[in-house]
Design a protein around this motif. Structure first.
Motif, PDB file in Angstrom:
ATOM      1  N   SER A 126     -51.210  24.400 -74.160  1.00  0.00           N
ATOM      2  CA  SER A 126     -51.165  23.210 -73.307  1.00  0.00           C
ATOM      3  C   SER A 126     -51.555  23.544 -71.873  1.00  0.00           C
ATOM      4  N   LEU A 129     -46.780  23.264 -69.193  1.00  0.00           N
ATOM      5  CA  LEU A 129     -45.495  23.236 -69.891  1.00  0.00           C
ATOM      6  C   LEU A 129     -44.405  23.222 -68.829  1.00  0.00           C
ATOM      7  N   ARG A 131     -40.167  22.646 -68.236  1.00  0.00           N
ATOM      8  CA  ARG A 131     -38.944  22.645 -69.026  1.00  0.00           C
ATOM      9  C   ARG A 131     -37.732  22.967 -68.154  1.00  0.00           C
ATOM     10  N   GLY A 148     -53.631  22.685 -76.639  1.00  0.00           N
ATOM     11  CA  GLY A 148     -52.413  21.976 -77.031  1.00  0.00           C
ATOM     12  C   GLY A 148     -52.405  20.598 -76.408  1.00  0.00           C
ATOM     13  N   ASN A 149     -51.292  20.233 -75.788  1.00  0.00           N
ATOM     14  CA  ASN A 149     -51.204  18.975 -75.050  1.00  0.00           C
ATOM     15  C   ASN A 149     -51.748  19.157 -73.640  1.00  0.00           C
ATOM     16  N   GLN A 152     -46.883  18.990 -71.426  1.00  0.00           N
ATOM     17  CA  GLN A 152     -45.715  18.857 -72.299  1.00  0.00           C
ATOM     18  C   GLN A 152     -44.465  19.071 -71.475  1.00  0.00           C
ATOM     19  N   ASN A 154     -40.303  19.245 -71.550  1.00  0.00           N
ATOM     20  CA  ASN A 154     -39.067  19.416 -72.319  1.00  0.00           C
ATOM     21  C   ASN A 154     -37.896  19.390 -71.341  1.00  0.00           C
ATOM     22  N   GLY A 170     -53.925  18.070 -78.524  1.00  0.00           N
ATOM     23  CA  GLY A 170     -52.693  17.360 -78.863  1.00  0.00           C
ATOM     24  C   GLY A 170     -52.633  16.033 -78.135  1.00  0.00           C
ATOM     25  N   ASP A 171     -51.449  15.692 -77.614  1.00  0.00           N
ATOM     26  CA  ASP A 171     -51.293  14.486 -76.805  1.00  0.00           C
ATOM     27  C   ASP A 171     -51.810  14.724 -75.390  1.00  0.00           C
ATOM     28  N   LEU A 174     -47.053  14.582 -73.282  1.00  0.00           N
ATOM     29  CA  LEU A 174     -45.941  14.515 -74.229  1.00  0.00           C
ATOM     30  C   LEU A 174     -44.645  14.754 -73.470  1.00  0.00           C
ATOM     31  N   MET A 176     -40.549  14.992 -73.991  1.00  0.00           N
ATOM     32  CA  MET A 176     -39.555  15.210 -75.037  1.00  0.00           C
ATOM     33  C   MET A 176     -38.179  15.484 -74.436  1.00  0.00           C
ATOM     34  N   SER A 179     -36.933  13.643 -71.171  1.00  0.00           N
ATOM     35  CA  SER A 179     -37.849  13.823 -70.045  1.00  0.00           C
ATOM     36  C   SER A 179     -38.296  12.469 -69.512  1.00  0.00           C
TER      37      SER A 179
END
Length: 341
Positions: A126, A129, A131, A148-149, A152, A154, A170-171, A174, A176, A179
């Protein structure tokens, strides 16, 4: 020691004392000449002062740091080819540069990071990322062609404005695990999955954005996620413009759902879609709205749901599904046993 010697010693001490904050200071490096961003970062270790690093060329290295108050500034063409990691760092700012290479482009663990005029592209994973309660503010630039995304999240939050999010495998974005993402003036298109996805209690807010040509859904909310969209378009996505499942909710204000490969919106599993302020659902390959498994919709204000290619503009797949229609709204043929709540 004489008074003169004492005075000189004191002056030297004071000079060193006041020079210490400048040890962080500013660094100028040239990666094409063999300079290292990581070494420049490490050179500021031990100082709490702000550190600014200006660089040119391509830095072929992974970079990680945990200190606060860092500016990394390129010249527009400057590139980090490697993975960038921040750990619980605040006031980190990347300006006028590119990130690409193996792994993810930028990994933010806790802390706060800003990106201004940054292009994050061609990473194996991605682009971003974030998180562990990280916060990312991204203005101007792009998130494109990542493995990837695009981004992302998290248990994190992101504000993204005036950015192109395109062709990620990917998206596009995203969110999750509770979030949240705020999207303004963003062009999300041709991503391998959905333009925007929210899962597991996450929240999205979309303003003045275009979500088109994505290979799955324009926006996909599931697992008790929610949000709102204003003055935006979810057009020409390969499946549905919107997909709400698992007790998710979304409010639309002056939003267009058109030319999608299946339905304008699929609403399922106790989910709810509410359309306000001249929202328009037309020219979708199947139904305007499809409701399934105890779900509902509201067509309020001057909303129009008509001109979709299936005979029924709104279809309810079960007796427990329903739609509430404002007198000012225009809704074509329906197949609903109990159309009103």
């Amino acid at each position: 020691m004489t008074r003169a010697a004492q005075a000189l010693s004191t002056l030297v001490f004071l000079a060193l004392l006041f020079a210490m904050p400048a040890l962080a200071g500013q660094r100028v490096i040239k990666c094409d000449d063999g300079d290292s961003l990581q070494k420049a970062l490490d050179s500021g270790t031990g100082s709490a002062s702000a550190l600014e690093i200006q660089f040119t060329g391509t830095c072929n290295e992974d970079i990680s740091f945990s200190r606060d108050r860092v500016i990394i500034r390129g010249d527009g063409a400057a590139t980090i080819s490697g993975q960038v990691r921040t750990f619980s760092s605040d006031q980190i700012h990347f300006i006028d540069l590119n990130m690409t290479g193996p792994g993810a482009g930028l990994i933010v663990t806790s802390g706060r990071v800003r990106l201004t005029n940054v292009n994050i592209f061609g990473n194996e994973d991605s682009g971003i990322l974030a998180r562990n309660n990280a916060a990312v503010n991204f203005r101007l630039g792009s998130l494109s062609d990542n493995g990837g995304n695009g981004a992302q999240l998290n248990t994190a939050m992101m504000t993204i404005r005036e950015v192109e999010v395109a062709r990620n495998q990917g998206d596009g974005i995203l969110a999750m695990m509770n979030s949240s993402v705020s999207i303004t003036d963003v062009n999300l298109h041709e991503n391998g999955s959905s333009g925007i996805a929210a899962r597991m209690g996450s929240t999205i807010a979309i303003e003045s954005s275009q979500v088109w040509g994505n290979h799955f859904m324009g926006a996909h909310l599931t697992g008790g996620s929610n949000g709102e969209a204003h003055a935006s378009q979810f057009n020409g996505n390969h499946v549905n413009g919107l997909d709400l499942t698992g007790m998710s909710t979304l409010d639309l204000h002056n939003v267009e759902l058109a030319w999608n490969g299946d339905n304008g919106a699929w609403i399922s599993e106790h989910s709810m879609l509410r359309l306000f302020a001249d929202s328009l659902v037309e020219h979708n390959a199947q139904h305007g709205l499809a409701l399934h498994r105890d779900s509902g919709a509201v067509a309020a204000d001057a909303t129009v749901i008509n001109g979709n290619h299936a005979w029924y503009q709104v279809v309810c797949h079960g007796e427990e599904d329903s739609i509430d229609i404002d007198p000012a709204a225009t809704v074509g043929e329906m197949s609903c046993s109990h159309p009103e709540y």
